[in-house]
Scaffold this motif. Sequence first.
Motif, PDB file in Angstrom:
ATOM      1  N   HIS A 103       0.789  -1.271  -0.319  1.00 28.76           N
ATOM      2  CA  HIS A 103      -0.177   0.122   0.006  1.00 28.76           C
ATOM      3  C   HIS A 103       1.009   1.313   0.253  1.00 28.76           C
ATOM      4  CE1 HIS A 103      -3.516   2.482   0.921  1.00 28.76           C
ATOM      5  NE2 HIS A 103      -3.362   3.051   0.779  1.00 28.76           N
ATOM      6  N   LEU A 104       1.691   1.331   0.650  1.00 29.28           N
ATOM      7  CA  LEU A 104       3.464   2.472   0.331  1.00 29.28           C
ATOM      8  C   LEU A 104       3.621   2.632  -0.663  1.00 29.28           C
ATOM      9  CD1 LEU A 104       4.410   1.762   4.228  1.00 29.28           C
ATOM     10  CD2 LEU A 104       3.150   3.791   4.175  1.00 29.28           C
ATOM     11  N   TYR A 105       4.004   1.573  -1.025  1.00 26.33           N
ATOM     12  CA  TYR A 105       5.131   1.548  -2.502  1.00 26.33           C
ATOM     13  C   TYR A 105       3.973   0.574  -3.778  1.00 26.33           C
ATOM     14  CZ  TYR A 105       7.913   3.243   1.353  1.00 26.33           C
ATOM     15  OH  TYR A 105       8.657   3.990   2.500  1.00 26.33           O
ATOM     16  N   PRO A 106       2.972   0.790  -4.390  1.00 31.15           N
ATOM     17  CA  PRO A 106       2.076  -0.152  -5.089  1.00 31.15           C
ATOM     18  C   PRO A 106       2.885  -0.242  -6.521  1.00 31.15           C
ATOM     19  CG  PRO A 106       1.080   1.911  -4.177  1.00 31.15           C
ATOM     20  CD  PRO A 106       2.792   2.050  -3.771  1.00 31.15           C
ATOM     21  N   VAL A 107       3.009  -1.634  -6.753  1.00 32.11           N
ATOM     22  CA  VAL A 107       3.968  -1.796  -8.549  1.00 32.11           C
ATOM     23  C   VAL A 107       3.089  -0.937  -9.300  1.00 32.11           C
ATOM     24  CG1 VAL A 107       2.971  -3.547  -8.522  1.00 32.11           C
ATOM     25  CG2 VAL A 107       4.890  -2.842  -9.377  1.00 32.11           C
ATOM     26  N   PHE A 108       1.646  -0.608  -8.938  1.00 29.52           N
ATOM     27  CA  PHE A 108       0.909  -0.349 -10.050  1.00 29.52           C
ATOM     28  C   PHE A 108       0.270   1.215 -10.243  1.00 29.52           C
ATOM     29  CE2 PHE A 108      -1.433  -4.048  -8.199  1.00 29.52           C
ATOM     30  CZ  PHE A 108      -1.152  -4.722  -9.144  1.00 29.52           C
ATOM     31  N   THR A 109       1.310   1.970  -9.460  1.00 34.03           N
ATOM     32  CA  THR A 109       1.311   3.016  -9.862  1.00 34.03           C
ATOM     33  C   THR A 109       2.497   3.737  -8.765  1.00 34.03           C
ATOM     34  OG1 THR A 109       0.570   3.414  -7.198  1.00 34.03           O
ATOM     35  CG2 THR A 109      -1.133   4.009  -8.483  1.00 34.03           C
ATOM     36  N   ARG A 110       3.841   3.429  -9.680  1.00 31.71           N
ATOM     37  CA  ARG A 110       5.076   3.627  -9.255  1.00 31.71           C
ATOM     38  C   ARG A 110       5.507   3.728  -8.165  1.00 31.71           C
ATOM     39  NH1 ARG A 110       5.636   8.518 -14.900  1.00 31.71           N
ATOM     40  NH2 ARG A 110       4.259   6.508 -16.310  1.00 31.71           N
ATOM     41  N   PHE A 111       5.715   3.082  -7.047  1.00 27.33           N
ATOM     42  CA  PHE A 111       5.591   2.498  -5.776  1.00 27.33           C
ATOM     43  C   PHE A 111       5.262   3.996  -5.069  1.00 27.33           C
ATOM     44  CE2 PHE A 111       8.724   0.939  -8.273  1.00 27.33           C
ATOM     45  CZ  PHE A 111       8.223  -0.821  -8.127  1.00 27.33           C
ATOM     46  N   LYS A 112       4.349   5.039  -5.181  1.00 20.66           N
ATOM     47  CA  LYS A 112       3.515   5.844  -4.570  1.00 20.66           C
ATOM     48  C   LYS A 112       2.167   5.573  -4.025  1.00 20.66           C
ATOM     49  CE  LYS A 112       4.965  10.055  -5.784  1.00 20.66           C
ATOM     50  NZ  LYS A 112       5.036  11.190  -5.935  1.00 20.66           N
ATOM     51  N   GLY A 113       2.313   5.304  -3.009  1.00 22.20           N
ATOM     52  CA  GLY A 113       0.896   5.508  -2.094  1.00 22.20           C
ATOM     53  C   GLY A 113       0.036   6.012  -1.227  1.00 22.20           C
ATOM     54  N   GLY A 114      -0.746   5.375  -0.518  1.00 19.50           N
ATOM     55  CA  GLY A 114      -1.285   6.265   0.193  1.00 19.50           C
ATOM     56  C   GLY A 114      -0.968   5.827   1.726  1.00 19.50           C
ATOM     57  N   LYS A 115      -1.247   5.929   2.574  1.00 17.35           N
ATOM     58  CA  LYS A 115      -0.340   6.114   4.585  1.00 17.35           C
ATOM     59  C   LYS A 115      -0.648   4.496   4.589  1.00 17.35           C
ATOM     60  CE  LYS A 115      -0.467  10.711   5.202  1.00 17.35           C
ATOM     61  NZ  LYS A 115      -0.961  12.484   5.630  1.00 17.35           N
ATOM     62  N   GLY A 116      -1.341   3.356   4.402  1.00 14.11           N
ATOM     63  CA  GLY A 116      -1.016   2.177   4.481  1.00 14.11           C
ATOM     64  C   GLY A 116      -2.601   1.897   6.525  1.00 14.11           C
ATOM     65  N   VAL A 117      -2.815   3.196   6.930  1.00 11.52           N
ATOM     66  CA  VAL A 117      -3.093   2.736   8.498  1.00 11.52           C
ATOM     67  C   VAL A 117      -4.395   1.724   7.853  1.00 11.52           C
ATOM     68  CG1 VAL A 117      -5.142   4.397   9.767  1.00 11.52           C
ATOM     69  CG2 VAL A 117      -2.901   5.225   8.758  1.00 11.52           C
TER      70      VAL A 117
END
Length: 214
Positions: A103-117
């Motif tokens: 979730h923090l580093y998603p492969v589908f969005t160039r490793f930019k994700g949410g905060k994972g809570v």
Amino acid sequence: MNFWHVCSAFVTAYLLGSIPSAIWYGEAYFGIDVRKFGSGNAGATNTFRVLGKRAGTIVLLIDVLKGWTATMLANILFFLEVIDGPQILTFKLLLGVMAVLGHLYPVFTRFKGGKGVATSLGMVLAIDPQVASVCIAIFVLVLLASNYVSLSSIVAAFAFPMMLVLGVFGQASTLLIVFGFLLFAIVVLTHQKNIVRLFNGSESRVYLWRRRNK
């Protein structure tokens, strides 16, 4: 232990966590990339702000489900006799962490994700549903009192290891307690900018029961 079964479980857990639910839902139903609005974060909180309560709730539930499903892969490994009983908790923690990293580093969005809570919550629900339920209650109470999702997340994340230490629902393993404090540290680290905004009074609020302009 079957190496390939274990590797497959870890990769699956990461890919589950990588599902960018906020982005995909926003684009599919609203034609909007939530990262271009609000806080710019690809998570449930920003979805609430940008797309409304229904969309935010759906994204939140999906993110929780990601963490829960990835963590429960440990039970499948046990059923397949890949791991034994004493290893279940360890693998639940490892697989859950893989989902959070996804979730923090998603492969589908160039490793930019949410905060994972939310994904972390799903993980905790799979490991200790009683403690997780209390954390949810604490989150909601703090949110209702403050209207700050970031503050609610931090307080609830701190409550998790503290309840384990106090043995509210029985004695917890040392491994789980250590993990609880590490999880709290991760939540704090991913909310550094929010903490700064909380102190200077510029943090955005989320209102559950009324519109922001009231």
